[in-house]
Enzyme design. Structure first.
Site, PDB file in Angstrom:
ATOM      1  N   ASP A   1      19.158  18.707  -9.245  1.00 52.26           N
ATOM      2  CA  ASP A   1      19.936  19.128 -10.405  1.00 52.26           C
ATOM      3  C   ASP A   1      21.269  19.762 -10.008  1.00 52.26           C
ATOM      4  OD1 ASP A   1      19.633  18.675 -13.068  1.00 52.26           O
ATOM      5  OD2 ASP A   1      18.645  20.557 -13.539  1.00 52.26           O
TER       6      ASP A   1
ATOM      7  N   ASP B   1       6.887  22.136  -7.635  1.00 53.83           N
ATOM      8  CA  ASP B   1       8.125  22.871  -7.422  1.00 53.83           C
ATOM      9  C   ASP B   1       8.647  22.592  -6.024  1.00 53.83           C
ATOM     10  OD1 ASP B   1       8.281  23.937  -9.921  1.00 53.83           O
ATOM     11  OD2 ASP B   1       7.493  25.911  -9.389  1.00 53.83           O
TER      12      ASP B   1
ATOM     13  N   ASP C   1       6.697  24.690 -19.222  1.00 52.33           N
ATOM     14  CA  ASP C   1       5.352  24.276 -18.832  1.00 52.33           C
ATOM     15  C   ASP C   1       4.305  24.778 -19.822  1.00 52.33           C
ATOM     16  OD1 ASP C   1       5.901  26.886 -18.184  1.00 52.33           O
ATOM     17  OD2 ASP C   1       5.355  26.727 -16.082  1.00 52.33           O
TER      18      ASP C   1
END
Length: 766
Positions: free
Chosen positions: A220, A267, A363
């Site tokens: 990102d 992650d 989440d």
């Protein structure tokens, strides 16, 4: 909904956002304004209000006969405590791990004791003699009720606990035999994490034993070096022109570009074990299963344990959640998606609109929307991955405040678990417990401030005799303290839980209030990872309120001791106006003493000790063979040595040799060396940088030379990817925790770290 629609533009969750007050804000405002108005009228002497409280005070002074303490000798007042504690100890002895029958007995004891305590507190102990006493007394009782409501909900949910490990054994057979092999996309979202962290995560994902998978790195920040890393490792690379909606937007963009039937999310710092998919994919043979969540484990100590020097003693803070809370939530059908180390069905995710983008907790609310559509969320209590815990207290605060803010945004979005259509009452109660958990920080702050009222304002918020405390309070407190660790599967003692909760109580309480009035004022902040530090640092921002409170509590304790001296000295001659004030000083003195100890430890935690090495070291035993080039050895000395690794990392190893003759190194001297790890058939080149002896064995410390990709893969898989390698560790019990607290105060790690860390620092040099 089509896949391409998942990446449609949506309202931002960062920056300025139009906010219309919701019911939660209005309820909180009503409570605050109503309470303030009632207190103001009472202080002003409004007749009706005064008469009401005068009557209530009369009832408190003359409670029902069945609330009176039995007229027996003091030792007999301990009978309820002794009997109930004996029952609890017998149950825990017969059932060392909570089972359905043993958990039911203990939970019923706690529920009955909680009800008994609330009745006693509400009908006998409130001090409504004056507006000042009454306001503080009722405020304390309200804070207690908040904590008791949360704990009672949790106890109620404990009647249904699920353990799916046996179910995973059965369902994994079809996956291992490739009878059930859906396509799997493994997504690794990243935002500014260092390349060395991403490298081992990608390698770990590629090492998973499952043929029908594809690994994607979702960058990102559009970093060329990360794109090059993905190309080097043979990993698919995806990026986007902006990073709107943070992690949720990144994942939704990737879903639109991929096609796997199942989606796995890790992650950037989480590394799976090789059997991650064989243990989880089998659950998706049931068409109503939408998501399988596994625990978050950590291969480094959390900053609280590290700063206290208890890395090998304390379990990570998240152990309570993953060892106790998630199995309870599984029984209630309300498993929480935790953002990493989970598998989700693509079709179910598409049906619910992808990952939720209107909250920081994408989440959590994604899982709620899946449940509301009738899908099942499964929790498999097996440690199948490990990541980096926050590396200092500032990072831990950033992480916890983001979790609190994101969860409490539930009150202001459509995925509110209390109102969204499709959830059962039991599911809503489980989610209510999760929301109340963050509000209990208000109670924790109140518990720190209330004792100050004893000495500075002359207030007695709890009106109770010693006999009443022994008969009503002691059984409740002692039994709860004794079974707390057992109910949490030894993940945390009650005393240590208080320490963990206290450190961030003030910022969390402030966040709760802020979110209720301005829920979207702050955006997504990534927890920083991969940092090093060569010196002690002190977090003044977090410490300031605790230090002020420490000073005030110390003064309060001194004043309370003085009042106790007055009480003992005057005895019968004490004036009536002083008698009432002195009555509760004993409880205030004990309360202030406890707070002073806990605040002192919390302040010590905020001294972040050095972390001089990027790499984390593992206590891993492997047989090794070492070779030294002949020019560095005398002709009559063998150039080959055998040994066992005592510690190893991605950057080096410490080896205990099984034979003498290795050349001693002077300070700054090095020797080139070759090392073969026999169990993994891994050959590494490096330099010996330090030698010595430990327990009569020669020790050599080795720094690895730059590794080839093949060597890196083998080393990462050996260190991080072995099935079953992440073990459960039990936290100390209450008595051991009490001794630890004393040791922490008498020998703070921050002052004695040089002695304690000599070995770690010397190894870190390599």
């Amino acid at each position: 909904m089509t896949i391409s629609e998942l990446d449609r533009p949506e309202p931002e969750i960062t920056g300025r956002r139009t906010f219309r007050p919701r019911l939660a804000t209005l309820v909180m405002l009503t409570i605050l304004v109503g309470s303030a108005g009632l207190c103001a009228a009472w202080f002003a002497g409004e007749g009706t209000i005064q008469r009401i409280f005068k009557q209530l005070n009369a009832l408190q002074s003359a409670p029902p006969l069945w609330l009176e303490v039995p007229m027996v000798a003091g030792k007999y007042l301990l009978a309820p405590t002794v009997i109930l504690l004996a029952i609890a100890l017998v149950v825990m002895g017969v059932s060392p791990q909570p089972r359905r029958w043993s958990r039911t007995i203990v939970v019923w004891i706690l529920l009955l004791l909680s009800a008994r305590y609330v009745v006693w507190r509400s009908l006998s102990t409130l001090n409504l003699s004056t507006p000042l006493n009454g306001t503080v007394s009722l405020g304390l009782f309200a804070l207690e009720l908040l904590m008791l409501t949360s704990s009672t909900l949790l106890l109620f949910l404990m009647f249904r606990v699920r353990d799916r490990r046996r179910e995973a054994d059965l369902k994994s057979i079809a996956v291992i035999e490739e009878q059930f092999a859906p396509t799997v996309d493994i997504l690794i979202p990243t935002y500014n994490e260092p390349a060395f962290i991403l490298r081992r995560t990608i390698i770990g994902c590629q090492a998973i034993d499952y043929a029908n998978k594809q690994v994607y790195l979702l960058d990102d920040t559009q970093r060329p070096e990360i794109q090059a890393l993905a190309a080097e490792l043979g990993c698919a690379y995806l990026t986007r022109p902006d990073n709107r909606h943070a992690k949720a937007g990144n994942l939704n963009h990737a879903i639109a570009q991929t096609t796997g039937e199942l989606i796995v999310v890790f992650d950037a710092d989480f590394i799976p074990t090789r059997n991650f998919l064989t243990r989880t994919v089998g659950f998706f043979q049931d068409a109503d299963v939408a998501l399988v969540q596994t625990p978050q484990s950590f291969y480094n100590a959390d900053p609280i344990a590290r700063n206290l020097g208890l890395e090998n003693i304390l379990t990570p803070e998240e152990e309570v959640f993953y060892r106790q809370i998630q199995p309870i939530r599984d029984g209630a059908g309300s498993v929480i998606c935790s953002g990493t180390s989970f598998v989700v069905r693509r079709s179910a995710l598409e049906l619910t609109g992808g990952f939720v983008t209107d909250s920081l907790a994408e989440d959590y609310f994604t899982g709620i929307r899946l449940s509301a559509q009738g899908y099942r969320l499964i929790y498999l209590d097996e440690k199948l991955s490990a990541g980096l815990a926050a590396e200092n207290m500032a990072a831990q605060a950033t992480q916890r405040l983001r979790w609190a803010r994101g969860t409490l945004q539930a009150f202001f979005i459509d995925a509110n678990p209390l109102t969204i259509p499709g959830l059962s009452l039991l599911q809503r109660l489980a989610h209510l417990d999760g929301l109340l958990h963050w509000f209990t920080n208000l109670s924790r702050v109140g518990y720190l401030l209330i004792p100050l009222a004893y000495s500075f304002l002359g207030i007695i918020p709890v009106r109770a005799t010693t006999a009443e405390l022994m008969y009503f309070f002691l059984p409740y407190y002692v039994v709860q303290l004794s079974v707390s660790s057992w109910l949490s599967h030894r993940s945390r003692s009650a005393l240590l839980s208080d320490i963990y909760a206290l450190v961030l109580a003030f910022p969390l309480a402030a966040t709760v209030i802020q979110v209720m009035f301005s829920p979207f004022s702050k955006g997504f902040h990534v927890t920083p990872k991969g940092n090093v530090s060569d010196r002690v640092s002190f977090n003044w921002h977090l410490a300031l309120p605790l230090m002020v409170l420490f000073v005030l509590t110390a003064i309060s304790l001194w004043r309370n001791l003085g009042m106790c001296m007055i009480k003992m000295g005057w005895q019968e001659t004490v004036p009536p106006e002083i008698a009432e004030q002195v009555k509760g000083i004993g409880l205030g003195w004990l309360w202030s003493s406890y707070n002073l100890i806990m605040i002192g430890i919390a302040v010590l935690i905020l001294f972040d000790v050095p972390k001089p090495d990027l790499h984390d070291w593992f206590d891993l035993r492997r047989t090794v063979n070492l070779w030294i080039p002949l020019p560095y050895m005398p002709s009559d000395t063998p150039a080959e040595f055998w040994g066992i690794t005592t510690m190893i990392s991605e950057g080096g190893a410490e080896v205990a040799l099984t034979q003498a003759g290795f050349p001693a190194l002077r300070s700054g001297e090095t020797i080139p060396i070759m090392m073969k790890i026999l169990e993994n058939d891994l050959m590494l080149s490096g330099i010996a940088v330090q030698t010595g002896t430990r327990h009569e064995f020669p020790i050599v410390q080795i720094q690895f030379e730059p590794l080839s990709l093949k060597q890196q893969r083998c080393l990462v898989e050996m260190l991080f990817c072995r099935p079953g390698q992440w073990k459960r560790h039990n936290s100390p019990g209450e008595f051991q925790s009490l001794l630890l607290l004393g040791k922490i105060l008498l020998k703070p790690h921050v002052l004695f770290r040089r002695k304690l860390d000599v070995r770690a620092l010397s190894v870190a040099k390599i």
